[in-house]
Motif scaffolding. Structure first.
Motif, PDB file in Angstrom:
ATOM      1  N   LEU B 224       2.327 -13.966  -3.440  1.00 42.90           N
ATOM      2  CA  LEU B 224       2.582 -13.817  -2.011  1.00 42.90           C
ATOM      3  C   LEU B 224       1.847 -12.633  -1.384  1.00 42.90           C
ATOM      4  O   LEU B 224       1.291 -12.758  -0.291  1.00 42.90           O
ATOM      5  CB  LEU B 224       4.083 -13.702  -1.745  1.00 42.90           C
ATOM      6  CG  LEU B 224       4.470 -13.991  -0.303  1.00 42.90           C
ATOM      7  CD1 LEU B 224       4.044 -15.404   0.082  1.00 42.90           C
ATOM      8  CD2 LEU B 224       5.968 -13.843  -0.103  1.00 42.90           C
ATOM      9  N   SER B 225       1.824 -11.496  -2.095  1.00 36.54           N
ATOM     10  CA  SER B 225       1.161 -10.344  -1.470  1.00 36.54           C
ATOM     11  C   SER B 225      -0.324 -10.619  -1.280  1.00 36.54           C
ATOM     12  O   SER B 225      -0.904 -10.247  -0.259  1.00 36.54           O
ATOM     13  CB  SER B 225       1.401  -9.077  -2.287  1.00 36.54           C
ATOM     14  OG  SER B 225       0.837  -9.197  -3.557  1.00 36.54           O
ATOM     15  N   GLY B 226      -0.934 -11.288  -2.245  1.00 33.75           N
ATOM     16  CA  GLY B 226      -2.352 -11.611  -2.120  1.00 33.75           C
ATOM     17  C   GLY B 226      -2.606 -12.614  -1.011  1.00 33.75           C
ATOM     18  O   GLY B 226      -3.581 -12.502  -0.258  1.00 33.75           O
ATOM     19  N   VAL B 305      -3.697  -2.517   5.533  1.00 36.58           N
ATOM     20  CA  VAL B 305      -2.549  -3.271   5.006  1.00 36.58           C
ATOM     21  C   VAL B 305      -3.039  -4.323   4.012  1.00 36.58           C
ATOM     22  O   VAL B 305      -2.516  -4.449   2.897  1.00 36.58           O
ATOM     23  CB  VAL B 305      -1.764  -3.941   6.158  1.00 36.58           C
ATOM     24  CG1 VAL B 305      -0.706  -4.872   5.602  1.00 36.58           C
ATOM     25  CG2 VAL B 305      -1.126  -2.893   7.050  1.00 36.58           C
ATOM     26  N   GLY B 306      -4.094  -5.055   4.399  1.00 39.99           N
ATOM     27  CA  GLY B 306      -4.652  -6.076   3.517  1.00 39.99           C
ATOM     28  C   GLY B 306      -5.135  -5.486   2.205  1.00 39.99           C
ATOM     29  O   GLY B 306      -4.891  -6.030   1.125  1.00 39.99           O
ATOM     30  N   PHE B 307      -5.816  -4.338   2.294  1.00 45.24           N
ATOM     31  CA  PHE B 307      -6.361  -3.699   1.095  1.00 45.24           C
ATOM     32  C   PHE B 307      -5.252  -3.349   0.105  1.00 45.24           C
ATOM     33  O   PHE B 307      -5.345  -3.638  -1.089  1.00 45.24           O
ATOM     34  CB  PHE B 307      -7.131  -2.436   1.497  1.00 45.24           C
ATOM     35  CG  PHE B 307      -7.659  -1.649   0.325  1.00 45.24           C
ATOM     36  CD1 PHE B 307      -8.827  -2.034  -0.310  1.00 45.24           C
ATOM     37  CD2 PHE B 307      -6.980  -0.524  -0.129  1.00 45.24           C
ATOM     38  CE1 PHE B 307      -9.313  -1.311  -1.381  1.00 45.24           C
ATOM     39  CE2 PHE B 307      -7.472   0.198  -1.202  1.00 45.24           C
ATOM     40  CZ  PHE B 307      -8.635  -0.199  -1.826  1.00 45.24           C
ATOM     41  N   PHE B 308      -4.171  -2.731   0.620  1.00 47.23           N
ATOM     42  CA  PHE B 308      -3.124  -2.298  -0.308  1.00 47.23           C
ATOM     43  C   PHE B 308      -2.332  -3.487  -0.853  1.00 47.23           C
ATOM     44  O   PHE B 308      -1.909  -3.469  -2.009  1.00 47.23           O
ATOM     45  CB  PHE B 308      -2.218  -1.259   0.352  1.00 47.23           C
ATOM     46  CG  PHE B 308      -2.915   0.062   0.457  1.00 47.23           C
ATOM     47  CD1 PHE B 308      -3.205   0.793  -0.685  1.00 47.23           C
ATOM     48  CD2 PHE B 308      -3.320   0.563   1.684  1.00 47.23           C
ATOM     49  CE1 PHE B 308      -3.877   2.001  -0.603  1.00 47.23           C
ATOM     50  CE2 PHE B 308      -3.991   1.771   1.779  1.00 47.23           C
ATOM     51  CZ  PHE B 308      -4.268   2.487   0.629  1.00 47.23           C
ATOM     52  N   LEU B 309      -2.161  -4.536  -0.019  1.00 48.94           N
ATOM     53  CA  LEU B 309      -1.488  -5.736  -0.531  1.00 48.94           C
ATOM     54  C   LEU B 309      -2.303  -6.374  -1.659  1.00 48.94           C
ATOM     55  O   LEU B 309      -1.760  -6.763  -2.690  1.00 48.94           O
ATOM     56  CB  LEU B 309      -1.296  -6.748   0.600  1.00 48.94           C
ATOM     57  CG  LEU B 309      -0.107  -6.516   1.524  1.00 48.94           C
ATOM     58  CD1 LEU B 309      -0.150  -7.499   2.671  1.00 48.94           C
ATOM     59  CD2 LEU B 309       1.193  -6.670   0.754  1.00 48.94           C
ATOM     60  N   ARG B 310      -3.633  -6.451  -1.457  1.00 44.97           N
ATOM     61  CA  ARG B 310      -4.481  -7.049  -2.487  1.00 44.97           C
ATOM     62  C   ARG B 310      -4.458  -6.227  -3.754  1.00 44.97           C
ATOM     63  O   ARG B 310      -4.395  -6.735  -4.857  1.00 44.97           O
ATOM     64  CB  ARG B 310      -5.923  -7.124  -2.005  1.00 44.97           C
ATOM     65  CG  ARG B 310      -6.256  -8.403  -1.304  1.00 44.97           C
ATOM     66  CD  ARG B 310      -7.711  -8.445  -0.951  1.00 44.97           C
ATOM     67  NE  ARG B 310      -8.458  -9.155  -1.972  1.00 44.97           N
ATOM     68  CZ  ARG B 310      -9.735  -9.499  -1.828  1.00 44.97           C
ATOM     69  NH1 ARG B 310     -10.373  -9.168  -0.751  1.00 44.97           N
ATOM     70  NH2 ARG B 310     -10.364 -10.147  -2.774  1.00 44.97           N
ATOM     71  N   ARG B 311      -4.510  -4.918  -3.574  1.00 44.20           N
ATOM     72  CA  ARG B 311      -4.521  -4.046  -4.734  1.00 44.20           C
ATOM     73  C   ARG B 311      -3.215  -4.207  -5.506  1.00 44.20           C
ATOM     74  O   ARG B 311      -3.202  -4.175  -6.732  1.00 44.20           O
ATOM     75  CB  ARG B 311      -4.688  -2.604  -4.268  1.00 44.20           C
ATOM     76  CG  ARG B 311      -4.760  -1.636  -5.400  1.00 44.20           C
ATOM     77  CD  ARG B 311      -4.844  -0.245  -4.857  1.00 44.20           C
ATOM     78  NE  ARG B 311      -6.183   0.279  -5.041  1.00 44.20           N
ATOM     79  CZ  ARG B 311      -6.459   1.574  -4.968  1.00 44.20           C
ATOM     80  NH1 ARG B 311      -5.525   2.440  -4.696  1.00 44.20           N
ATOM     81  NH2 ARG B 311      -7.672   1.993  -5.166  1.00 44.20           N
ATOM     82  N   ARG B 312      -2.102  -4.422  -4.761  1.00 41.59           N
ATOM     83  CA  ARG B 312      -0.818  -4.535  -5.436  1.00 41.59           C
ATOM     84  C   ARG B 312      -0.779  -5.775  -6.319  1.00 41.59           C
ATOM     85  O   ARG B 312      -0.352  -5.709  -7.467  1.00 41.59           O
ATOM     86  CB  ARG B 312       0.320  -4.586  -4.415  1.00 41.59           C
ATOM     87  CG  ARG B 312       1.608  -4.056  -5.004  1.00 41.59           C
ATOM     88  CD  ARG B 312       2.706  -4.033  -3.990  1.00 41.59           C
ATOM     89  NE  ARG B 312       3.188  -5.367  -3.715  1.00 41.59           N
ATOM     90  CZ  ARG B 312       4.142  -5.631  -2.832  1.00 41.59           C
ATOM     91  NH1 ARG B 312       4.678  -4.661  -2.142  1.00 41.59           N
ATOM     92  NH2 ARG B 312       4.547  -6.855  -2.636  1.00 41.59           N
ATOM     93  N   PHE B 313      -1.269  -6.908  -5.799  1.00 38.45           N
ATOM     94  CA  PHE B 313      -1.179  -8.099  -6.653  1.00 38.45           C
ATOM     95  C   PHE B 313      -2.112  -7.977  -7.847  1.00 38.45           C
ATOM     96  O   PHE B 313      -1.858  -8.530  -8.903  1.00 38.45           O
ATOM     97  CB  PHE B 313      -1.362  -9.395  -5.859  1.00 38.45           C
ATOM     98  CG  PHE B 313      -2.757  -9.922  -5.752  1.00 38.45           C
ATOM     99  CD1 PHE B 313      -3.379 -10.497  -6.847  1.00 38.45           C
ATOM    100  CD2 PHE B 313      -3.445  -9.880  -4.542  1.00 38.45           C
ATOM    101  CE1 PHE B 313      -4.657 -11.006  -6.738  1.00 38.45           C
ATOM    102  CE2 PHE B 313      -4.718 -10.381  -4.440  1.00 38.45           C
ATOM    103  CZ  PHE B 313      -5.328 -10.939  -5.541  1.00 38.45           C
TER     104      PHE B 313
END
Lengths: 309, 317
Positions: B224-226, B305-313
């Motif tokens: 979902l985060s990705g 926001v997108g960068f950190f969400l992608r990094r999280r997944f």
């Protein structure tokens, strides 16, 4: 306790229902693909059909823009695009490859590297028109480079820098560690390893990124409009090569210019439908160029993957 | 005799090389050092680009904010920079920008998600390999071409269904932009789904889940985060996209969210002003940079926001 009877019939029903859902899901995917493919085709055919009468006329490729739509041509835009791309490639390729090599081979894991990485990924998402404002405020008025080929090339170089950096990093990362260790084993130091072994092995991957980046730069209009490229250029910049010594001349760098996307934008923005024919024809030329470059990049990558297997 | 020592034999105090060898080694060590500095400078130069953008946007919009208060900039609903009684309510431009981006996402989210699920969970590898290049080709089409298509193909087509549609409108560029960002959103969300470990899917199958249930109940929640990142980054692209709206959305700054009327977006305004001859120190010139600053702030927040969400997944798996 409630129990569920699982009979042969109920199982068969569940399986059939699941199969149906699978078919529906796959159809949705294929439908989206077909719509996307059809649209790509529709865009191209629409342009081709609208611009045909100009496309088959050789004058279109050798004439300057004109107030009379039937005589207008794209020679100054083609030459402008080529020269701007030359500047862009000369600046963006070495800078991008060097930055990618640094991040992949040299960078220590610390806050500075983190900062550079976040920065590169953010730069990739900055709208192209913002690069145009950067160029307008900094190059055109700040450094006084004016509304010239040099400014445009520099601006587009900054724009595609993240593309080349990311492609370089991916290409370098995909090279097996063994290769580096073999080089060190032979007594090479770090720079020799990178220059003589890593870089040549990564070349096809880097080339792919460079081609994709340049294809993007060719199609970009927004930043070049912002720095004030003209749309009516009835002359060519001085030639980069000349017969008299010193054979190479750099006057073209400071020449006013136009590029193909701007020429197309100018024609499509006019109310007269005759100019729209010219715009469509320019669009065909532009699309053929960018699609051919992207296809070349895809071909190189596929061949590379087959070789690596 | 000149001699150099390497760090290993410095301990033993034994010089290993002499004469020409030493000169070669010293030159080699120097190159090694110089190369690493040069490569670092290239990487650091990319940070300078960001610094340059922020510097120029702030420096050249300061004279604007000296004349127009931030409150007026953010709350006024008129944008008339070249009128006698000039008013600068950036929300006028923002409303059109968000309308177009919203339409684009309304196309790109369902289509992109459907395509990503198909490619990641249903398609055979050979199909997937064949499809990715097609998506890349779609991404490679110059935006000015999409603008032409929106103005001279999609708008006339839509006018046959929607009689009240004006020649310049937000609907056609929004739809075209949705197709434009589709390859990007689809491939980023597919990456996120493929990063979900096989073991999770197998656990789902072991419980008797169907393929669809695995996709809907296991893969999508896990990715979902990705997937969210894909659509936030897609939104950012739609907000910053220029040529499609500059060609097909018209140049009237109207406050409102009506997709059937034309309106000027932030990017279209910048292009419009840049096409004319702007006096270098006029308020109109500085208003371009103020609009650019607003655009940069919006896209930057989406991108981060997108960068950190992608990094999280990426970190989770």
């Amino acid at each position: 306790m409630a129990t569920t009877d699982i009979t042969h019939d109920s199982l068969a029903r569940i399986i059939a229902a699941n199969r149906r859902t699978d078919v529906v899901m796959a159809s949705i995917g294929i439908l989206v693909l077909m719509v996307a493919g059809t649209l790509l085709g529709a865009v191209f055919i629409d342009l081709l059909a609208s611009g045909w009468e100009r496309l088959v006329n050789p004058d279109f490729y050798t004439n300057f823009p004109s107030r009379r739509p039937a005589q207008a041509g794209i020679i100054s835009a083609v030459v402008g695009t080529s020269l701007v791309m030359l500047v862009t490639a000369v600046i963006a390729v070495p800078l991008g490859v060097a930055a990618g090599l640094y991040l992949e081979e040299y960078a220590a894991k610390n806050w500075l590297t983190d900062l550079i990485e976040i920065n590169v990924s953010n730069l990739a998402g900055v709208p192209s028109i913002i690069y145009g404002l950067l160029a307008l405020g900094l190059f055109v008025y700040g450094f006084g480079t004016g509304e010239t080929i040099l400014t445009a090339g520099l601006t587009l170089a900054l724009l595609i820098l993240p593309v080349i950096i990311v492609a370089t990093r991916e290409a370098v990362r995909s090279i097996p560690q063994d290769l580096r260790e073999a080089a060190y084993g032979l007594g090479a130091d770090k720079w020799q390893t990178v220059r003589l072994y890593v870089l040549p092995a990564a070349r096809p991957g880097i080339l792919t990124g460079v081609i994709v980046g340049l294809a993007r730069a060719i199609g970009e209009a927004a930043p070049v409009i912002t720095i004030g490229a003209l749309t009516f250029i009835a002359f060519l910049p001085p030639a980069p090569l000349q017969i008299e010594s010193p054979f190479i001349n750099f006057d073209w760098l400071t020449s006013p210019f136009t590029v193909m996307p701007i020429q197309m934008f100018n024609w499509v923005s006019r109310p007269q439908a005759e100019f729209h024919i010219n715009a469509a024809a320019t669009g065909v030329v532009l699309m053929v160029m960018t699609l051919a470059m992207n296809a070349l990049a895809i071909y190189i990558r596929l061949r590379l993957r087959r070789l690596q297997r | 005799m000149t001699s150099i020592t390497t760090s290993a034999d410095r301990d033993s105090g034994m010089p290993l090389y002499g004469g020409a060898d030493a000169r070669f080694l010293r030159r080699r060590a120097l190159w090694n050092r110089v190369a690493s500095y040069l490569l670092f400078l290239a990487a650091a130069a990319s940070v300078l680009v960001t610094v340059g953008i922020v510097y120029v946007l702030i420096r050249d919009s300061l004279p604007f904010f000296a004349k127009v208060s931030l409150l007026e900039f953010l709350t006024d609903t008129q944008w008339t920079p070249v009128f006698e009684n000039a008013r600068f309510g950036v929300m006028t431009l923002v409303s059109a920008t968000l309308t177009v981006a919203g339409i684009a996402l309304a196309v790109a989210i369902p289509a992109g998600l459907g395509l990503a699920i198909y490619l990641s969970e249903y398609a055979r590898p050979t199909v997937r390999e064949a499809v990715k290049p097609l998506l890349e080709l779609l991404e490679g089409v110059p935006t000015v071409v999409y603008g032409f298509f929106a103005l001279l193909f999609v708008t006339p087509l839509l006018q046959t269904f929607i009689p009240g549609l004006s020649g310049f409108n937000l609907l056609a560029p929004g739809l075209v932009m949705g197709i434009m960002i589709l390859p990007y959103t689809a491939s980023v969300s597919e990456d996120a789904m493929r990063a979900v470990p096989m073991g999770l899917r197998e656990a789902g199958y072991a419980l008797g889940y169907s393929r669809f249930r695995v996709a809907a109940k296991v893969v999508i929640p896990a990715a979902l985060s990705g997937i969210t990142a894909a659509f936030i980054l897609g939104m950012s692209r739609a907000v910053g996209e220029t040529m499609v709206v500059a060609i097909a959305a018209g140049q009237n700054p109207n406050f409102g969210f009506n997709p059937l009327e034309g309106a000027s977006t932030i990017t279209a305004y910048i292009v419009q002003m840049a096409m004319g001859d702007l006096p270098h120190d006029s308020i109109a010139y500085h208003s371009v940079f103020a609009a650019g600053l607003a655009l940069f702030v919006i896209t930057l927040s989406f991108n981060l926001v997108g960068f950190f969400l992608r990094r999280r997944f990426r970190e989770v798996y």
